[in-house]
Each structure stands twice: as structure tokens, then as C-alpha cells.
Write an enzyme that holds these catalytic residues in place. Sequence first.
Site, PDB file in Angstrom:
ATOM      1  N   GLU A 196      51.149  41.478  35.483  1.00 20.43           N
ATOM      2  CA  GLU A 196      50.479  40.268  35.970  1.00 20.43           C
ATOM      3  C   GLU A 196      48.985  40.478  35.796  1.00 20.43           C
ATOM      4  O   GLU A 196      48.524  41.623  35.668  1.00 20.43           O
ATOM      5  CB  GLU A 196      50.831  40.058  37.449  1.00 20.43           C
ATOM      6  CG  GLU A 196      49.928  40.788  38.447  1.00 20.43           C
ATOM      7  CD  GLU A 196      50.126  42.314  38.461  1.00 20.43           C
ATOM      8  OE1 GLU A 196      50.995  42.846  37.734  1.00 20.43           O
ATOM      9  OE2 GLU A 196      49.389  42.963  39.208  1.00 20.43           O
ATOM     10  N   SER A 200      33.516  48.525  40.331  1.00 21.08           N
ATOM     11  CA  SER A 200      34.863  48.434  39.768  1.00 21.08           C
ATOM     12  C   SER A 200      34.909  47.804  38.378  1.00 21.08           C
ATOM     13  O   SER A 200      35.826  48.113  37.605  1.00 21.08           O
ATOM     14  CB  SER A 200      35.767  47.648  40.721  1.00 21.08           C
ATOM     15  OG  SER A 200      35.207  46.371  40.996  1.00 21.08           O
ATOM     16  N   LYS A 227      40.892  49.422  36.066  1.00 21.59           N
ATOM     17  CA  LYS A 227      42.304  49.135  35.799  1.00 21.59           C
ATOM     18  C   LYS A 227      42.947  50.084  34.789  1.00 21.59           C
ATOM     19  O   LYS A 227      44.157  50.333  34.853  1.00 21.59           O
ATOM     20  CB  LYS A 227      42.462  47.683  35.324  1.00 21.59           C
ATOM     21  CG  LYS A 227      42.047  46.639  36.367  1.00 21.59           C
ATOM     22  CD  LYS A 227      42.944  46.644  37.585  1.00 21.59           C
ATOM     23  CE  LYS A 227      42.508  45.628  38.620  1.00 21.59           C
ATOM     24  NZ  LYS A 227      43.272  45.713  39.867  1.00 21.59           N
TER      25      LYS A 227
HETATM   26  C1  LIG Z   1      46.036  42.922  39.145  1.00 21.93           C
HETATM   27  C2  LIG Z   1      45.302  41.699  39.464  1.00 21.93           C
HETATM   28  C3  LIG Z   1      43.842  41.940  39.675  1.00 21.93           C
HETATM   29  C4  LIG Z   1      42.889  42.024  38.681  1.00 21.93           C
HETATM   30  N1  LIG Z   1      41.615  42.459  38.929  1.00 21.93           N
HETATM   31  C5  LIG Z   1      41.148  42.790  40.086  1.00 21.93           C
HETATM   32  C6  LIG Z   1      39.824  43.412  40.206  1.00 21.93           C
HETATM   33  C7  LIG Z   1      39.416  43.934  41.438  1.00 21.93           C
HETATM   34  C8  LIG Z   1      40.268  43.805  42.676  1.00 21.93           C
HETATM   35  O1  LIG Z   1      41.483  44.496  42.493  1.00 21.93           O
HETATM   36  P1  LIG Z   1      41.837  45.779  43.400  1.00 21.93           P
HETATM   37  O2  LIG Z   1      40.902  46.862  43.004  1.00 21.93           O
HETATM   38  O3  LIG Z   1      43.255  46.107  43.069  1.00 21.93           O
HETATM   39  O4  LIG Z   1      41.638  45.340  44.826  1.00 21.93           O
HETATM   40  C9  LIG Z   1      38.192  44.569  41.541  1.00 21.93           C
HETATM   41  N2  LIG Z   1      37.366  44.691  40.483  1.00 21.93           N
HETATM   42  C10 LIG Z   1      37.717  44.193  39.283  1.00 21.93           C
HETATM   43  C11 LIG Z   1      36.771  44.352  38.134  1.00 21.93           C
HETATM   44  C12 LIG Z   1      38.958  43.537  39.105  1.00 21.93           C
HETATM   45  O5  LIG Z   1      39.279  43.034  37.889  1.00 21.93           O
HETATM   46  C13 LIG Z   1      43.136  41.709  37.275  1.00 21.93           C
HETATM   47  O6  LIG Z   1      44.095  41.047  36.949  1.00 21.93           O
HETATM   48  O7  LIG Z   1      42.321  42.155  36.420  1.00 21.93           O
END
Ligand SMILES: CC/C=C(/N=C/c1c(COP(=O)(O)O)cnc(C)c1O)C(=O)O
Length: 393
Positions: free
Chosen positions: A105, A376, A83
Site C-alpha cells: 500500500e 524522515s 521507507k
Molecule cells: C505506508 C504508508 C505511508 C507512507 N509514508 C509515510 C511517511 C511518514 C509517516 O509514516 P511512518 O513513519 O510509518 O509513521 C513519514 N515520513 C515520510 C517521508 C513518509 O513518506 C507512504 O506511503 O509513503
Amino acid sequence: SRFGAFGGQYIPESLMDCVSQLLTCFESARSDPSFWEEFRSYYPYMGRPSSLHLAERLTAHAGPKAANIWLKREDLNHTGSHKINNALGQILLAKRLGKTRIIAETGAGQHGVATATVCAKFGMACTIYMGAEDVRRQALNVFRIKLLGASVVSVEAGSRTLRDAVNEAMRSWVVDLDTTHYIIGSAIGPHPFPTIVRTFQSVIGQETKQQFRDLNSHRNKSLPDAAIACVGGGSNATGMFSPFEHDPSVALLGVEAGGSGVKSGKHSATLTGGTHGVLHGVRTYVLQNSHGQIADTHSVSAGLDYPGVGPELSSWKDSGRAKFIAATDADAFEGFRVLSQTEGIIPALETAHAIWGAVGLARELGEGKDIVVCLSGRGDKDVQSVADELPRI
Ligand SMILES: CC/C=C(/N=C/c1c(COP(=O)(O)O)cnc(C)c1O)C(=O)O
């Protein structure tokens, strides 16, 4: 602004100016070398490039004739997930736009933490919208967000998860358009958001491509046979996949949240079980009933618990460029346990879906093949909820 039949700007008049201002800013930044120099000047702070390495014992767990499983360590980035790539890129855009306040969000809390982090770093006020159910199940990240100086608005409406947090964030953005930038956390939302998020997240696939080639030059192999990532809104998946889009020899596999099983109706597998629709300003696949009412979703992982998905992944599904499968909650717990106990890496529950998918794909592709997995995020935020599952683990 379109990915095949998908994408576009299905938004109220009140948002049009702001969104077109963002598009103009993004277009000029994107083609400005000094913007990318500034972005890369924060690589030491973000922990980029992230490493790519073979997971020998996970590969062995898949079996003697399984493909090699390589891990792209986005979990080792600052704040613990991919992120930060998007949050940092978007706050540089917000600075260019002269904004002074940021909203976002969050579901898993990782995007919330990443946004609060860059706001602290760049001295901007920050408000994070989070469903009350996610505030409960990702409490560690709520604590971190507050420690970083941001405020958290707990959203009680609807299912009290990610979809409701996006609704609230969009509603609050309309009120403060001139001072505020909305750092959207996934490849969703009206054009240009999906393109902005994919552009920043594509550092994942670009680095992976170079690293795989360098690590395999001795065996004269320049591309992996498959790339795999979990899919919530689609940002880590499109970040890993888009640099390989025009390499047809690289299969692309997205793993969605199958919850209690796609047939059970209690899941978040939007591409596997959804239909064409509009959600949060964009035409894409959505989980909806026959009247177009957006469905309630379920997943053990808050970050995948969302009834929409990015338009680019929707176009890859319909063109056949990428395939999508669903991992159930139970499969995710299995992936969580296996990575922890074969590689000593505790993944986020979101990521655990991709790990489970990678083991299955490794068995399918067979010996001598290579799979790169986007790891991720890290699982510290989830250990409490997994503890309840420990007997099953
Ligand atoms: C933006 C809302 C999604 C969130 N997280 C999604 C997330 C995801 C899935 O989100 P995407 O990569 O956007 O599909 C995958 N791996 C981790 C560690 C994540 O935290 C958040 O709020 O942190």
C-alpha cells in the site's frame, strides 16, 4: 505479539497460515547472523548509514536559549525516505519465503517507490495500491513507481487515501497468499508486522545513538535529551525511539497530523484524539465514532493521513514512555518553510510536522540540551502542493 494491551492478530482464518509462516520466517531470520550480513550488504545501495549533524541555523531560528537540534538524514537514503529500510528487509524475508510477487500500500508514495525499487533490484513482480486522492496529490511518486516497473492500482473506495489502500492490499493478498508477500509500509497490521517493521526501522535509532555519542565525546555527553519524529503509522518514530526506549533520560516525542485542528474533527491525530480499537488486524489507538465506525481523516500530508497507528506507540502513550502532540497543516507548512530557508533542506510534508515540533521542543528544553530529529523524507513530491500554499509560506 502484544505491546501491553495492544497488538495481536485480529484477522480472518484465511490469513492465519500466511501470517504464522511469516512469523516463523522472521523469527529464524532475525536470529541468523547471515541474514543481517545480507541486509547490511545492501547498505552501499541504500546509502546507509545516514548522517547525523547539527542544524545550526534551525537551532538559531528556535532562539538564543534553545536546545541544539540534530538532524538524522533519512531523507538522503536511496529513494528519499526511511521507507527503504523496511522494504529491503521485507523483500529479503519474501525471498526466504520463496515468494515471487510483492504487493504494498502507499499514501505519500514513498513506500510505493521504495517497494518498487527493491522489486526491480530483486526481480520480483510488484503491484502498489494507492488511494485515488493520493495518486493525484503525490503524482511524482506514481510516475516513479511506474518507471521502476511496478503497476499502480488506484483505489476509488472510501476516502480514497491510505486507509483504503491498506484495505485493498489486504483484500488482494488473501487471493494470492502462496505466491505473494505483502510488504506492509508502516508499523501497523497483525503480529508480526509491527515487530518486523520496527526491527528494520530501528537502524535509525541505533545509528543515531552511536553517532550522537561519537560527535559529543568531547563534551562528555553520550545521550540526547530528546528524540522526535512525525507519526503516521509509526514506523520512523518507532525506528528512532525503540533503541532509546530503556534510556529514561531521553524524552520521546511523536508529532501527529493535526490537520485543521484536533477539535475541528478534520485531522489524523490518532494518539492525541483517538481511542482503543481494532483496525487492519491489530488492536491499537484508532480514530472512530461511538459505534466503532472508523473516522474519515484529514492531513495535508498523505503519509500521515491515516486513522490508525502502530501498537507499540499506543503502549508507549498509555505507559507514558512517549508523549504525542499534533501539528496542524499550517504548522507543517511553517516547518517546511523554516527548514528549507534555514538549512537548505526541503523536507517531506510529513517530516515538516516533526520539524515544527522540534522548534517548539528546543525552546522548551533550553540551552545546552540536545534534540535528535528523524528527518524522515525529502519534499520533492510535495513542492507542487506547497506551491499552492506559497503565498502563505
Ligand atoms: C505506508 C504508508 C505511508 C507512507 N509514508 C509515510 C511517511 C511518514 C509517516 O509514516 P511512518 O513513519 O510509518 O509513521 C513519514 N515520513 C515520510 C517521508 C513518509 O513518506 C507512504 O506511503 O509513503
